[in-house]
Design a protein around this motif. Sequence first.
Motif, short mmCIF file in Angstrom:
data_model
loop_
_atom_site.label_atom_id
_atom_site.label_comp_id
_atom_site.label_asym_id
_atom_site.label_seq_id
_atom_site.Cartn_x
_atom_site.Cartn_y
_atom_site.Cartn_z
N THR A 1 0.81 -1.21 0.00
CA THR A 1 0.00 0.00 0.00
C THR A 1 0.84 1.26 0.00
O THR A 1 2.00 1.27 0.42
CB THR A 1 -0.94 0.03 1.23
OG1 THR A 1 -1.73 1.21 1.18
CG2 THR A 1 -0.15 0.02 2.53
N ASN A 2 0.23 2.32 -0.46
CA ASN A 2 0.78 3.65 -0.31
C ASN A 2 0.62 4.10 1.14
O ASN A 2 -0.14 3.50 1.91
CB ASN A 2 0.01 4.61 -1.23
CG ASN A 2 0.82 5.86 -1.53
OD1 ASN A 2 1.94 6.02 -1.06
ND2 ASN A 2 0.25 6.74 -2.33
N ALA A 3 1.35 5.13 1.53
CA ALA A 3 1.21 5.75 2.84
C ALA A 3 1.84 7.14 2.72
O ALA A 3 2.54 7.42 1.73
CB ALA A 3 1.91 4.92 3.92
N ALA A 4 1.60 7.99 3.72
CA ALA A 4 2.09 9.37 3.63
C ALA A 4 3.61 9.40 3.41
O ALA A 4 4.12 10.21 2.64
CB ALA A 4 1.72 10.14 4.89
N LYS A 5 4.32 8.50 4.05
CA LYS A 5 5.78 8.54 3.97
C LYS A 5 6.37 7.56 2.95
O LYS A 5 7.55 7.23 3.02
CB LYS A 5 6.38 8.35 5.36
CG LYS A 5 6.10 9.57 6.24
CD LYS A 5 6.74 9.51 7.59
CE LYS A 5 6.28 10.70 8.43
NZ LYS A 5 6.55 10.50 9.86
N VAL A 6 5.54 7.09 2.03
CA VAL A 6 6.03 6.32 0.89
C VAL A 6 6.28 7.29 -0.26
O VAL A 6 5.39 8.06 -0.61
CB VAL A 6 5.00 5.24 0.46
CG1 VAL A 6 5.40 4.62 -0.88
CG2 VAL A 6 4.87 4.17 1.53
N GLU A 7 7.48 7.29 -0.81
CA GLU A 7 7.74 8.22 -1.92
C GLU A 7 7.00 7.76 -3.17
O GLU A 7 6.93 6.57 -3.46
CB GLU A 7 9.25 8.32 -2.17
CG GLU A 7 9.94 8.99 -0.99
CD GLU A 7 11.40 9.29 -1.25
OE1 GLU A 7 11.76 9.49 -2.44
OE2 GLU A 7 12.16 9.34 -0.28
N ARG A 8 6.43 8.73 -3.87
CA ARG A 8 5.54 8.40 -4.99
C ARG A 8 6.23 7.54 -6.04
O ARG A 8 5.62 6.65 -6.62
CB ARG A 8 5.03 9.70 -5.61
CG ARG A 8 3.77 9.50 -6.41
CD ARG A 8 3.10 10.81 -6.76
NE ARG A 8 2.57 11.48 -5.58
CZ ARG A 8 1.70 12.50 -5.66
NH1 ARG A 8 1.30 12.94 -6.84
NH2 ARG A 8 1.24 13.08 -4.57
N ALA B 1 0.33 -5.42 9.91
CA ALA B 1 0.65 -4.22 9.13
C ALA B 1 2.01 -3.67 9.52
O ALA B 1 2.31 -3.52 10.71
CB ALA B 1 -0.43 -3.15 9.35
N VAL B 2 2.85 -3.40 8.52
CA VAL B 2 4.20 -2.88 8.76
C VAL B 2 4.35 -1.58 7.97
O VAL B 2 4.09 -1.54 6.77
CB VAL B 2 5.28 -3.89 8.31
CG1 VAL B 2 6.68 -3.32 8.48
CG2 VAL B 2 5.13 -5.19 9.08
N GLY B 3 4.78 -0.52 8.66
CA GLY B 3 4.78 0.82 8.07
C GLY B 3 6.01 1.13 7.24
O GLY B 3 6.92 0.32 7.10
N PRO B 4 6.02 2.35 6.67
CA PRO B 4 7.19 2.81 5.92
C PRO B 4 8.34 3.14 6.87
O PRO B 4 8.14 3.20 8.09
CB PRO B 4 6.67 4.07 5.23
CG PRO B 4 5.54 4.55 6.06
CD PRO B 4 4.95 3.35 6.75
N GLU B 5 9.54 3.36 6.33
CA GLU B 5 10.70 3.58 7.21
C GLU B 5 10.51 4.82 8.08
O GLU B 5 10.97 4.87 9.20
CB GLU B 5 11.99 3.70 6.37
CG GLU B 5 12.18 2.49 5.45
CD GLU B 5 13.55 1.82 5.56
OE1 GLU B 5 14.55 2.53 5.75
OE2 GLU B 5 13.59 0.58 5.45
N GLY B 6 9.79 5.82 7.58
CA GLY B 6 9.54 7.01 8.39
C GLY B 6 8.39 6.84 9.38
O GLY B 6 8.08 7.75 10.15
N GLY B 7 7.74 5.67 9.37
CA GLY B 7 6.63 5.41 10.28
C GLY B 7 5.29 5.84 9.69
O GLY B 7 5.22 6.45 8.64
N TRP B 8 4.20 5.43 10.37
CA TRP B 8 2.86 5.88 10.00
C TRP B 8 2.63 7.27 10.58
O TRP B 8 3.18 7.60 11.63
CB TRP B 8 1.79 4.94 10.57
CG TRP B 8 1.89 3.49 10.20
CD1 TRP B 8 2.29 2.47 11.03
CD2 TRP B 8 1.55 2.87 8.94
NE1 TRP B 8 2.23 1.27 10.34
CE2 TRP B 8 1.78 1.49 9.07
CE3 TRP B 8 1.09 3.36 7.72
CZ2 TRP B 8 1.57 0.58 8.03
CZ3 TRP B 8 0.87 2.47 6.68
CH2 TRP B 8 1.10 1.10 6.84
#
Lengths: 235, 235
Positions: free
Chosen positions: A97-104, A185-192
Amino acid sequence: MDTHGVVHLSDLRATHLRRVLHVSDGQPVRVGLIDGPFGEGLVLGVTDEVVTLRCRFEPAPPARPAIDLLLAVPRPKVLRRLWSQLAALGVGRIILTNAAKVERNYFDTHLLTTAVFRPLLLEGLQQARDTRVPEVSVHRQLKVLVEDRLDDLCPTEVRLLAHPGDAPSVAEAVREADGRRVLLAVGPEGGWTDYELGLFSAHAFRQVSMGTRTLRTDTACVALLALAHNGGLHA
Amino acid sequence: MDTHGVVHLSDLRATHLRRVLHVSDGQPVRVGLIDGPFGEGLVLGVTDEVVTLRCRFEPAPPARPAIDLLLAVPRPKVLRRLWSQLAALGVGRIILTNAAKVERNYFDTHLLTTAVFRPLLLEGLQQARDTRVPEVSVHRQLKVLVEDRLDDLCPTEVRLLAHPGDAPSVAEAVREADGRRVLLAVGPEGGWTDYELGLFSAHAFRQVSMGTRTLRTDTACVALLALAHNGGLHA
């Protein structure tokens, strides 16, 4: 494969049988059908080009691993390493999934195309001797995924969200799931973000921890899946 | 760093402070001394070239991670990935060794030289916010290592040997170690030979398992260390 289970191999599998296992006529080898059962193959013939086996299979395929993974798309270098490791550790479904801290631009990678990731998944399955290929889906909007899609994808699962901190350990939470499937669920490196944490919390995800150390996504996924499977073992 | 704890940074750490953390004057940041204590740095000034901090440190360094790893030298590609992951997960000592199924040329790699692996270890420590650099030694003869050197390197540790099969899980074994340091041995991808298993067994290593799936060395190490640390948490 013909109706008597006889198969003629001339690809990498033939090379592996000849050069690594050094098989000869009459020798039994372990075989498995992709998304099907395990079995045993009897070597009928070996030439420089072709290895011929007669295969028998168990009546049913192995159980699908009881852990599913919801993962914010990691950077391509990390994703490349992850596919085979996830399949080797055992995961039923991989929801990216996408997330705020996933680079486009992480979504532009060919590593998200089936033609590229499927061979990597099969490599992991071969390593771990499993046949069940994880089901993969890719979602560009986290909100739509969590609000509208997740109940269909994972209808009855115990939902856990890995987050650094003081929450109960993932092994403990899986033990408490008591045999039910678990979605982790596991977040992006910058976190959720706080918004994302709220979204998960509103949809029945419970926070779990694996200690205070911040890990790279691939290290974290491997560690969490190991702990989750271990929790299941002792359910 | 001067006697008032003032330090002028102009390397990658300065770049990280400026471009990732976007620090400004008066801002506190987490700092740590290699093999020393954690602390807090106060930003005194930021220019295009230099970030100046005034640092204060805790009286003592953090505890050394209670798990040590004895690892048959993996192939260079895997070893390259492992250094930072091992440091991030937390390991006190890394003992690399030859074994029957380790290819001889694995010892030729520059990845076994301190100049190459130390920066990778530090990268993992930064990621996980730890300061204790694992102690590394490389041994070309397993027999000499186990018979003559191990009692000095790891005098009082609980010795565990990871091996696929039915043995108790590593988490369980670490839990039973009850706070004592644990030395965990992980074999080459082809496994230990019967002779090697006998050698370990004669020197107080007890077999532990993490299930029936065969994992690549890097996946196995990450999974085992995660399980071992988790076992320790619940001791």
